[in-house]
Design a protein around this motif. Sequence first.
Motif, PDB file in Angstrom:
ATOM      1  N   ILE A  10       0.837  -1.200   0.000  1.00 57.65           N
ATOM      2  CA  ILE A  10       0.000   0.000   0.000  1.00 57.65           C
ATOM      3  C   ILE A  10       0.875   1.255   0.000  1.00 57.65           C
ATOM      4  O   ILE A  10       0.578   2.235  -0.686  1.00 57.65           O
ATOM      5  CB  ILE A  10      -0.994  -0.021   1.182  1.00 57.65           C
ATOM      6  CG1 ILE A  10      -2.044  -1.111   0.933  1.00 57.65           C
ATOM      7  CG2 ILE A  10      -1.660   1.346   1.369  1.00 57.65           C
ATOM      8  CD1 ILE A  10      -2.955  -1.388   2.101  1.00 57.65           C
ATOM      9  N   ALA A  11       1.974   1.214   0.743  1.00 51.41           N
ATOM     10  CA  ALA A  11       2.879   2.367   0.796  1.00 51.41           C
ATOM     11  C   ALA A  11       3.448   2.699  -0.579  1.00 51.41           C
ATOM     12  O   ALA A  11       3.721   3.862  -0.876  1.00 51.41           O
ATOM     13  CB  ALA A  11       4.017   2.103   1.791  1.00 51.41           C
ATOM     14  N   LYS A  15       0.418   8.201  -2.229  1.00 55.55           N
ATOM     15  CA  LYS A  15       1.255   9.357  -1.902  1.00 55.55           C
ATOM     16  C   LYS A  15       0.573  10.091  -0.762  1.00 55.55           C
ATOM     17  O   LYS A  15      -0.600  10.482  -0.879  1.00 55.55           O
ATOM     18  CB  LYS A  15       1.399  10.283  -3.109  1.00 55.55           C
ATOM     19  CG  LYS A  15       2.261   9.718  -4.208  1.00 55.55           C
ATOM     20  CD  LYS A  15       2.416  10.725  -5.331  1.00 55.55           C
ATOM     21  CE  LYS A  15       3.273  10.131  -6.437  1.00 55.55           C
ATOM     22  NZ  LYS A  15       3.422  11.042  -7.569  1.00 55.55           N
ATOM     23  N   CYS A  16       1.310  10.263   0.341  1.00 55.38           N
ATOM     24  CA  CYS A  16       0.763  10.975   1.497  1.00 55.38           C
ATOM     25  C   CYS A  16       1.915  11.527   2.320  1.00 55.38           C
ATOM     26  O   CYS A  16       3.071  11.142   2.114  1.00 55.38           O
ATOM     27  CB  CYS A  16      -0.117  10.052   2.339  1.00 55.38           C
ATOM     28  SG  CYS A  16       0.720   8.613   3.007  1.00 55.38           S
ATOM     29  N   ASP A  17       1.597  12.444   3.235  1.00 55.77           N
ATOM     30  CA  ASP A  17       2.629  13.017   4.096  1.00 55.77           C
ATOM     31  C   ASP A  17       3.166  11.998   5.089  1.00 55.77           C
ATOM     32  O   ASP A  17       4.338  12.017   5.442  1.00 55.77           O
ATOM     33  CB  ASP A  17       2.090  14.227   4.862  1.00 55.77           C
ATOM     34  CG  ASP A  17       1.809  15.411   3.950  1.00 55.77           C
ATOM     35  OD1 ASP A  17       2.247  15.388   2.782  1.00 55.77           O
ATOM     36  OD2 ASP A  17       1.142  16.352   4.417  1.00 55.77           O
ATOM     37  N   ASN A  45      -2.836  13.404   4.974  1.00 49.10           N
ATOM     38  CA  ASN A  45      -2.813  14.222   3.754  1.00 49.10           C
ATOM     39  C   ASN A  45      -2.485  13.423   2.489  1.00 49.10           C
ATOM     40  O   ASN A  45      -1.574  13.776   1.741  1.00 49.10           O
ATOM     41  CB  ASN A  45      -1.813  15.380   3.900  1.00 49.10           C
ATOM     42  CG  ASN A  45      -2.259  16.380   4.931  1.00 49.10           C
ATOM     43  OD1 ASN A  45      -3.430  16.695   5.033  1.00 49.10           O
ATOM     44  ND2 ASN A  45      -1.310  16.869   5.708  1.00 49.10           N
ATOM     45  N   PRO A  46      -3.258  12.375   2.215  1.00 52.38           N
ATOM     46  CA  PRO A  46      -3.010  11.671   0.953  1.00 52.38           C
ATOM     47  C   PRO A  46      -3.467  12.520  -0.227  1.00 52.38           C
ATOM     48  O   PRO A  46      -4.374  13.344  -0.088  1.00 52.38           O
ATOM     49  CB  PRO A  46      -3.866  10.408   1.083  1.00 52.38           C
ATOM     50  CG  PRO A  46      -4.988  10.818   1.982  1.00 52.38           C
ATOM     51  CD  PRO A  46      -4.391  11.819   2.946  1.00 52.38           C
ATOM     52  N   LYS A  48      -5.298  13.251  -3.867  1.00 48.45           N
ATOM     53  CA  LYS A  48      -6.624  12.876  -4.354  1.00 48.45           C
ATOM     54  C   LYS A  48      -6.589  11.567  -5.144  1.00 48.45           C
ATOM     55  O   LYS A  48      -7.471  10.716  -4.995  1.00 48.45           O
ATOM     56  CB  LYS A  48      -7.194  14.012  -5.211  1.00 48.45           C
ATOM     57  CG  LYS A  48      -8.629  13.806  -5.630  1.00 48.45           C
ATOM     58  CD  LYS A  48      -9.148  15.008  -6.384  1.00 48.45           C
ATOM     59  CE  LYS A  48     -10.583  14.739  -6.824  1.00 48.45           C
ATOM     60  NZ  LYS A  48     -11.153  15.874  -7.538  1.00 48.45           N
ATOM     61  N   ALA A  49      -5.576  11.387  -5.976  1.00 46.56           N
ATOM     62  CA  ALA A  49      -5.472  10.175  -6.791  1.00 46.56           C
ATOM     63  C   ALA A  49      -5.344   8.934  -5.911  1.00 46.56           C
ATOM     64  O   ALA A  49      -5.919   7.883  -6.214  1.00 46.56           O
ATOM     65  CB  ALA A  49      -4.284  10.289  -7.753  1.00 46.56           C
ATOM     66  N   SER A  50      -4.613   9.044  -4.814  1.00 46.21           N
ATOM     67  CA  SER A  50      -4.454   7.905  -3.901  1.00 46.21           C
ATOM     68  C   SER A  50      -5.775   7.540  -3.243  1.00 46.21           C
ATOM     69  O   SER A  50      -6.126   6.361  -3.153  1.00 46.21           O
ATOM     70  CB  SER A  50      -3.413   8.236  -2.827  1.00 46.21           C
ATOM     71  OG  SER A  50      -2.138   8.409  -3.386  1.00 46.21           O
ATOM     72  N   VAL A  51      -6.513   8.546  -2.806  1.00 41.91           N
ATOM     73  CA  VAL A  51      -7.808   8.290  -2.173  1.00 41.91           C
ATOM     74  C   VAL A  51      -8.761   7.645  -3.175  1.00 41.91           C
ATOM     75  O   VAL A  51      -9.470   6.685  -2.850  1.00 41.91           O
ATOM     76  CB  VAL A  51      -8.404   9.590  -1.588  1.00 41.91           C
ATOM     77  CG1 VAL A  51      -9.829   9.361  -1.088  1.00 41.91           C
ATOM     78  CG2 VAL A  51      -7.515  10.120  -0.461  1.00 41.91           C
ATOM     79  N   GLU A  52      -8.781   8.149  -4.401  1.00 39.69           N
ATOM     80  CA  GLU A  52      -9.648   7.569  -5.434  1.00 39.69           C
ATOM     81  C   GLU A  52      -9.265   6.115  -5.726  1.00 39.69           C
ATOM     82  O   GLU A  52     -10.137   5.264  -5.881  1.00 39.69           O
ATOM     83  CB  GLU A  52      -9.607   8.413  -6.705  1.00 39.69           C
ATOM     84  CG  GLU A  52     -10.232   9.790  -6.544  1.00 39.69           C
ATOM     85  CD  GLU A  52     -11.666   9.731  -6.042  1.00 39.69           C
ATOM     86  OE1 GLU A  52     -12.455   8.902  -6.541  1.00 39.69           O
ATOM     87  OE2 GLU A  52     -11.998  10.514  -5.122  1.00 39.69           O
ATOM     88  N   MET A  53      -7.984   5.828  -5.787  1.00 44.56           N
ATOM     89  CA  MET A  53      -7.519   4.461  -6.023  1.00 44.56           C
ATOM     90  C   MET A  53      -7.957   3.542  -4.881  1.00 44.56           C
ATOM     91  O   MET A  53      -8.430   2.429  -5.107  1.00 44.56           O
ATOM     92  CB  MET A  53      -5.995   4.447  -6.178  1.00 44.56           C
ATOM     93  CG  MET A  53      -5.387   3.088  -6.467  1.00 44.56           C
ATOM     94  SD  MET A  53      -4.902   2.150  -5.015  1.00 44.56           S
ATOM     95  CE  MET A  53      -3.857   3.284  -4.157  1.00 44.56           C
ATOM     96  N   LEU A  54      -7.835   4.014  -3.632  1.00 44.26           N
ATOM     97  CA  LEU A  54      -8.252   3.208  -2.488  1.00 44.26           C
ATOM     98  C   LEU A  54      -9.762   2.983  -2.490  1.00 44.26           C
ATOM     99  O   LEU A  54     -10.233   1.893  -2.141  1.00 44.26           O
ATOM    100  CB  LEU A  54      -7.805   3.884  -1.187  1.00 44.26           C
ATOM    101  CG  LEU A  54      -6.294   3.909  -0.949  1.00 44.26           C
ATOM    102  CD1 LEU A  54      -5.949   4.824   0.217  1.00 44.26           C
ATOM    103  CD2 LEU A  54      -5.744   2.507  -0.719  1.00 44.26           C
TER     104      LEU A  54
END
Length: 161
Positions: A10-11, A15-17, A45-46, A48-54
Motif C-alpha cells: 500500500i505504501a 502518496k501521502c505526508d 494528507n493523501p 486525491k489520486a491515492s484516495v480515489e484508487m483506495l
Amino acid sequence: MNKFEIVKHIATLVKCDKLVITGSLALEFHGFRVEKNDVDLILVNPDKASVEMLKRLQEENPTPYGHKYPGTLPISFIMEEIYVDIFIYDNDYEYTELKAQGFFIAKIDQIVSAKVSLNREKDWVSLARLARQIFNSGQFNKFLDQGYSILPESSKKIKKS
C-alpha cells in the motif's frame, strides 16, 4: 502476502505526508500477542489520486462487515484475504514518533484511547486481553490492596514526574 507485506505494498501505491500503522499490527510491533488478522492504517494528507484508487479497491474488494466504526468513515477492503481499514487524516497525526522498519507506528496509549472512544464490546474485550498480557487481575488487586509495598525496591526508587 502477510500483514506487513500488505502495508509495504500500500505504501508503494499511495502518496501521502505520513503513513501510520495502527490497530493490531501496531500492537504486534509493541510486542503484544493479538488475534486479529487485519491491517489498520492512517494516511495523513493523501493526494486525491491515492484516495480515489483506495476507493476503487473498496468497491472491487468490499469487506462483508460494512461500516464498523461509528462516527468515522474509513476506506475498507480485502487484500490477499486480509481486511484493510484506512483512516484519512487531513492534518498531522501527532502520535507517531515511534518508527519501525521505515514506518510510523501508533503508540499504545493512542490505540487504547481509540478503542475506548469507539466503546464497542469487542474493543473492551480486546483491552482486557491486552491488560492480561501486562499483569493478571490477582497481581493488580494485590497492588491496589497493598500499594507500593509490594513493588521491588528498585521500582520504588524511580522518580515520578
